[in-house]
Design a protein around this motif. Structure first.
Motif, PDB file in Angstrom:
ATOM      1  N   VAL A  57     -62.410  19.178   1.285  1.00 24.82           N
ATOM      2  CA  VAL A  57     -61.922  20.425   1.865  1.00 24.82           C
ATOM      3  C   VAL A  57     -62.388  20.492   3.308  1.00 24.82           C
ATOM      4  CG1 VAL A  57     -61.867  22.935   1.689  1.00 24.82           C
ATOM      5  CG2 VAL A  57     -62.136  21.560  -0.376  1.00 24.82           C
ATOM      6  N   ILE A  58     -61.458  20.724   4.216  1.00 24.77           N
ATOM      7  CA  ILE A  58     -61.807  20.889   5.630  1.00 24.77           C
ATOM      8  C   ILE A  58     -61.492  22.325   6.001  1.00 24.77           C
ATOM      9  CG2 ILE A  58     -61.392  20.087   7.973  1.00 24.77           C
ATOM     10  CD1 ILE A  58     -60.270  17.493   6.573  1.00 24.77           C
ATOM     11  N   LEU A  59     -62.495  23.046   6.446  1.00 20.49           N
ATOM     12  CA  LEU A  59     -62.272  24.441   6.839  1.00 20.49           C
ATOM     13  C   LEU A  59     -62.269  24.531   8.359  1.00 20.49           C
ATOM     14  CD1 LEU A  59     -64.652  26.261   4.328  1.00 20.49           C
ATOM     15  CD2 LEU A  59     -62.198  25.884   4.108  1.00 20.49           C
ATOM     16  N   ARG A  60     -61.268  25.216   8.879  1.00 19.12           N
ATOM     17  CA  ARG A  60     -61.198  25.406  10.334  1.00 19.12           C
ATOM     18  C   ARG A  60     -61.234  26.890  10.652  1.00 19.12           C
ATOM     19  NH1 ARG A  60     -56.184  21.390  11.168  1.00 19.12           N
ATOM     20  NH2 ARG A  60     -57.264  19.411  10.851  1.00 19.12           N
ATOM     21  N   PRO A  61     -62.408  27.485  10.674  1.00 25.74           N
ATOM     22  CA  PRO A  61     -62.495  28.911  10.967  1.00 25.74           C
ATOM     23  C   PRO A  61     -62.321  29.209  12.457  1.00 25.74           C
ATOM     24  CG  PRO A  61     -64.687  28.024  10.616  1.00 25.74           C
ATOM     25  CD  PRO A  61     -63.728  26.888  10.416  1.00 25.74           C
ATOM     26  N   VAL A  62     -61.888  30.412  12.764  1.00 27.05           N
ATOM     27  CA  VAL A  62     -61.800  30.861  14.158  1.00 27.05           C
ATOM     28  C   VAL A  62     -63.219  31.171  14.638  1.00 27.05           C
ATOM     29  CG1 VAL A  62     -59.464  31.734  13.925  1.00 27.05           C
ATOM     30  CG2 VAL A  62     -61.378  33.238  13.408  1.00 27.05           C
ATOM     31  N   HIS A  63     -63.343  31.770  15.822  1.00 26.83           N
ATOM     32  CA  HIS A  63     -64.673  32.025  16.390  1.00 26.83           C
ATOM     33  C   HIS A  63     -65.559  32.779  15.411  1.00 26.83           C
ATOM     34  CE1 HIS A  63     -63.025  30.637  20.067  1.00 26.83           C
ATOM     35  NE2 HIS A  63     -62.209  31.650  20.200  1.00 26.83           N
ATOM     36  N   ILE A  64     -66.615  32.105  14.952  1.00 24.32           N
ATOM     37  CA  ILE A  64     -67.568  32.761  14.054  1.00 24.32           C
ATOM     38  C   ILE A  64     -68.511  33.586  14.927  1.00 24.32           C
ATOM     39  CG2 ILE A  64     -69.319  32.425  12.292  1.00 24.32           C
ATOM     40  CD1 ILE A  64     -68.123  29.651  11.807  1.00 24.32           C
ATOM     41  N   VAL A  65     -68.557  34.860  14.635  1.00 17.69           N
ATOM     42  CA  VAL A  65     -69.334  35.748  15.486  1.00 17.69           C
ATOM     43  C   VAL A  65     -70.283  36.542  14.608  1.00 17.69           C
ATOM     44  CG1 VAL A  65     -69.079  37.881  16.777  1.00 17.69           C
ATOM     45  CG2 VAL A  65     -67.750  35.906  17.405  1.00 17.69           C
ATOM     46  N   GLY A  66     -71.452  36.808  15.110  1.00 16.85           N
ATOM     47  CA  GLY A  66     -72.427  37.578  14.353  1.00 16.85           C
ATOM     48  C   GLY A  66     -73.806  37.069  14.677  1.00 16.85           C
ATOM     49  N   VAL A  84     -56.806  21.022   3.932  1.00 13.81           N
ATOM     50  CA  VAL A  84     -57.252  21.622   5.188  1.00 13.81           C
ATOM     51  C   VAL A  84     -56.884  23.099   5.175  1.00 13.81           C
ATOM     52  CG1 VAL A  84     -57.157  21.412   7.688  1.00 13.81           C
ATOM     53  CG2 VAL A  84     -56.665  19.435   6.270  1.00 13.81           C
ATOM     54  N   PHE A  85     -57.809  23.940   5.554  1.00 12.61           N
ATOM     55  CA  PHE A  85     -57.529  25.377   5.572  1.00 12.61           C
ATOM     56  C   PHE A  85     -57.993  26.011   6.877  1.00 12.61           C
ATOM     57  CE2 PHE A  85     -58.068  24.290   1.083  1.00 12.61           C
ATOM     58  CZ  PHE A  85     -56.895  24.793   0.547  1.00 12.61           C
ATOM     59  N   ASN A  86     -57.080  26.737   7.510  1.00 11.55           N
ATOM     60  CA  ASN A  86     -57.488  27.592   8.622  1.00 11.55           C
ATOM     61  C   ASN A  86     -58.084  28.854   8.027  1.00 11.55           C
ATOM     62  OD1 ASN A  86     -56.379  25.889  10.537  1.00 11.55           O
ATOM     63  ND2 ASN A  86     -54.411  26.945  10.556  1.00 11.55           N
ATOM     64  N   ILE A  87     -59.140  29.348   8.640  1.00  6.13           N
ATOM     65  CA  ILE A  87     -59.761  30.575   8.164  1.00  6.13           C
ATOM     66  C   ILE A  87     -59.814  31.572   9.319  1.00  6.13           C
ATOM     67  CG2 ILE A  87     -61.820  31.582   7.095  1.00  6.13           C
ATOM     68  CD1 ILE A  87     -60.712  29.498   5.300  1.00  6.13           C
ATOM     69  N   ALA A  88     -59.189  32.727   9.121  1.00  8.95           N
ATOM     70  CA  ALA A  88     -59.228  33.758  10.161  1.00  8.95           C
ATOM     71  C   ALA A  88     -59.649  35.081   9.546  1.00  8.95           C
ATOM     72  CB  ALA A  88     -57.867  33.886  10.834  1.00  8.95           C
ATOM     73  N   GLY A  89     -60.174  35.933  10.378  1.00  4.77           N
ATOM     74  CA  GLY A  89     -60.653  37.229   9.899  1.00  4.77           C
ATOM     75  C   GLY A  89     -59.609  38.316  10.076  1.00  4.77           C
ATOM     76  N   PRO A  90     -60.034  39.480  10.581  1.00  7.99           N
ATOM     77  CA  PRO A  90     -59.093  40.582  10.790  1.00  7.99           C
ATOM     78  C   PRO A  90     -58.044  40.253  11.852  1.00  7.99           C
ATOM     79  CG  PRO A  90     -61.264  41.100  11.690  1.00  7.99           C
ATOM     80  CD  PRO A  90     -61.415  39.844  10.914  1.00  7.99           C
ATOM     81  N   SER A  91     -57.009  41.074  11.957  1.00 13.50           N
ATOM     82  CA  SER A  91     -55.904  40.762  12.866  1.00 13.50           C
ATOM     83  C   SER A  91     -56.400  40.711  14.315  1.00 13.50           C
ATOM     84  CB  SER A  91     -54.775  41.784  12.712  1.00 13.50           C
ATOM     85  OG  SER A  91     -55.241  43.066  13.016  1.00 13.50           O
TER      86      SER A  91
END
Lengths: 318, 287
Positions: free
Chosen positions: A171-180, A228-235
């Motif tokens: 599994v390859i995860l491609r998240p957007v900008h991880i912030v926190g 492969v999965f793109n991972i995004a949060g809120p709009s």
């Protein structure tokens, strides 16, 4: 109930790069349901007591023992360096050779699942981008930004592995900008009191909460999930809106001036911002995460407000 | 201080628009999130930076008359297919203004911009906030899936840059819009713009010069370039915009060019009829 849990041992997961802020967050969530073994070359602190830690570079032989000693059910590979100040060759070595080692060991020891954390940055910001990039989009991040090239190489390497070893669920995860409460570039940028912006540009930006990335990793552990999965949060929202909500006072500068300043500051080691990263506050690089929502059952829990509240918290020192 | 100036400017801009028109525009339903932005960065509130100018041109300069605006469905996906004329793309602006101020509830006619536009400072931001979208196939598809309204000029540069001897003749239409409509089952509303052809009647197109300057065309008009920058202003012609009845098509979006082309031809004919009607109805170029 007790009998059942005695019969079924807890599943065993190795987390590489457990010492980082994200690694710790993943470990804290997983150790309740899994037996967690951590690998990191850094000293690891603030970790739940039931987690075994091996303090070793993943390229070393001792890592092999971790894989051989016990039956592993999954590997979560987070040990990917993003440090623009490290020498290019060392950076590349650590990331590529390290990842290759982990994959080799997984194949040898029949680990049924390998999860790799890549990033949506591999697509790269570009004016010609589709508004939302799918998993099939070309990985163009390296066209202007050299430091991202080993992440792209790594991502592609994982893809090759995916095809070569169909018996292993990669599994390859491609998240957007991880912030926190993490120490990555986007979080550091948003923590600046006077963040520089490029005059006349205000791209739409996707952010995601650390805990939501952890959720995605947890869901990726489900048997049967691969790909492969793109991972995004809120709009997405414009960068200016994020800075306004955070109460920041941005300093808009014309692009050439900003580039020159950043270049000088980089040379004098006053800042750790590589100049090409400016494209992230200029053009869009957003992903379509429909596949993750459909196949993984991923849903973000934290909205923009929650993410921004988290930004202001300094990460724990380790 | 800067904030104050900005607030003042915003208030001045808003107050220059008729209150009820502005109210309709800002409360428009366009798929925004809780922060007021749609995924493409469109924010109806930001239209205040462009609407005063657009309405000024619409009402007082070109004195636009729009016919059949209700042919555009109130909601749901739709493609507006129009002829493209007049050297500078004010026809797009006028069609969009018509759908904003004449139609109730208003709809934002979104057009697809060139891929290099996002690399121009300010323009990139303003265009995005006002509903313009980078012209990629996936973007168009997504807009339609979100039940949007897209304005397309299938003649493209061929239409807008043609010289005056071919006024009101339709150039060859691209087929992309039809494939998109078939794939997403989107109704097509044909649009005919009459009047724009005379705003800058091009006598000659200096192709080598255009190539040198990297422009799509270099038109010579009675006033440009002889009167200098002033000559580049469009003449105050009268615009008439005709919206035709929605057309629905069915078929395989990946069919041969010949099959898809026949459907495109039907739309082209519909626009030709709208233009013929407009040319017949008008009594002069400026009135």
């Amino acid at each position: 109930m007790t009998r059942r849990s005695r019969r079924h041992r807890k599943q065993r997961v190795v987390i590489t790069g457990i010492g980082g802020n994200l690694g710790r967050a993943v470990a804290r969530r997983l150790h309740r349901h899994y037996e967690v073994v951590g690998i990191d070359r850094r000293t690891v602190r603030h970790m739940p007591k039931d987690i075994d830690i091996e303090q070793v570079d993943i390229r070393r032989r001792r890592v092999e023992d971790v894989f051989r000693r016990q039956d592993l059910d999954a590997v979560v590979h987070l040990n990917i360096m993003h440090d623009p100040r490290t020498r290019q060759d060392e950076h590349h070595q650590f990331n590529i050779v390290g990842t290759q080692k982990i994959f080799e060991l997984s194949a040898e020891n029949r680990v049924p699942k390998v999860i790799v954390l890549s990033s949506a940055d591999v697509y790269g910001p570009d004016p010609r981008n589709d508004q939302f990039l799918t998993e099939e989009s070309a990985l163009m991040g390296g066209q202007n930004f050299e430091a991202i090239r080993d992440l792209i190489a790594l991502d592609m390497f994982c893809n090759t592995f995916f095809w070569r070893h169909p018996e292993i669920e990669t599994v390859i995860l491609r998240p957007v900008h991880i912030v926190g409460s993490v120490n990555n570039a986007p979080s550091k940028y948003l923590r600046l009191e006077h963040p520089p912006t490029i005059l006349g540009f205000d791209p739409m930006v996707q952010l995601i909460h650390v805990e939501d990335v952890v959720t995605a990793i947890e869901q990726a552990l489900t048997p049967g999930i691969r790909g492969v999965f793109n991972i995004a949060g809120p709009s997405p929202v414009p960068l200016s809106l994020i800075l306004k909500r955070l109460g920041r006072k941005p300093r808009p500068l014309p692009e050439p001036a900003l580039k020159m300043m950043l270049k000088t500051a980089w040379t004098l080691k006053l800042s750790d911002w590589p100049v090409p990263e400016l494209d992230h506050i200029k053009y869009i690089c957003m992903v379509d995460d429909e596949l993750a929502r459909e196949k993984l059952g991923f849903e973000h829990e934290h909205d923009l407000e929650a993410i921004l509240r988290e930004v202001n918290k300094e990460p724990q020192p380790w | 201080m800067l904030e104050l100036v900005r607030d003042r400017l915003d208030n001045t801009l808003v107050s220059s628009i008729e209150p009820e028109v502005w109210e309709r525009i800002r409360s428009m339903e366009a798929g925004q999130n809780e922060h007021g932005y749609d995924p493409f960065g469109f924010n109806p509130e930001s239209l205040k930076y462009i609407v005063p100018l657009a309405v000024g041109l619409y009402r007082h300069y070109f004195r636009v008359e729009a016919y059949g605006i209700d042919q555009i469905p109130d909601r749901g996906r739709v493609l507006l297919i129009s002829n493209h004329t007049g050297q500078i793309p004010l026809d797009g602006m006028m069609i969009a203004t018509a759908t904003l101020v004449e139609k109730r509830p208003p709809r934002m006619a979104r057009s697809m911009m060139e891929r290099w536009v996002p690399s121009i400072p300010f323009i990139s931001t303003i265009f995005a906030r006002c509903g313009q979208v980078v012209g990629t196939r996936d973007n168009a598809r997504m807009l339609l899936h979100r039940e949007g309204c897209i304005l397309v000029f299938p003649e493209g540069a061929r239409g807008i840059n043609k010289t005056y001897d071919r006024a009101y003749e339709l150039e060859r239409f691209g087929r992309g819009f039809m494939r998109l409509a078939l794939e997403t089952k989107t109704p097509i509303v044909p649009v005919g713009v009459v009047g724009a052809e005379e705003q800058m009647p091009a006598l000659y197109d200096v192709k080598p010069l255009a190539k040198l300057l990297g422009m799509p065309a270099f038109p010579i008009t009675p006033t440009w370039p002889f009167l200098g920058p002033l000559g580049a202003l469009p003449l105050p012609v009268k615009y008439r915009i005709y919206f035709g009845a929605p057309m629905e098509f069915e078929g395989d979006p990946d069919d041969e060019d010949r099959v898809v082309g026949a459907k495109v031809e039907q739309v082209r004919d519909a626009i030709r009829q709208l233009l013929a009607r407009g040319l017949e109805e008008r009594e002069g170029v400026f009135f």
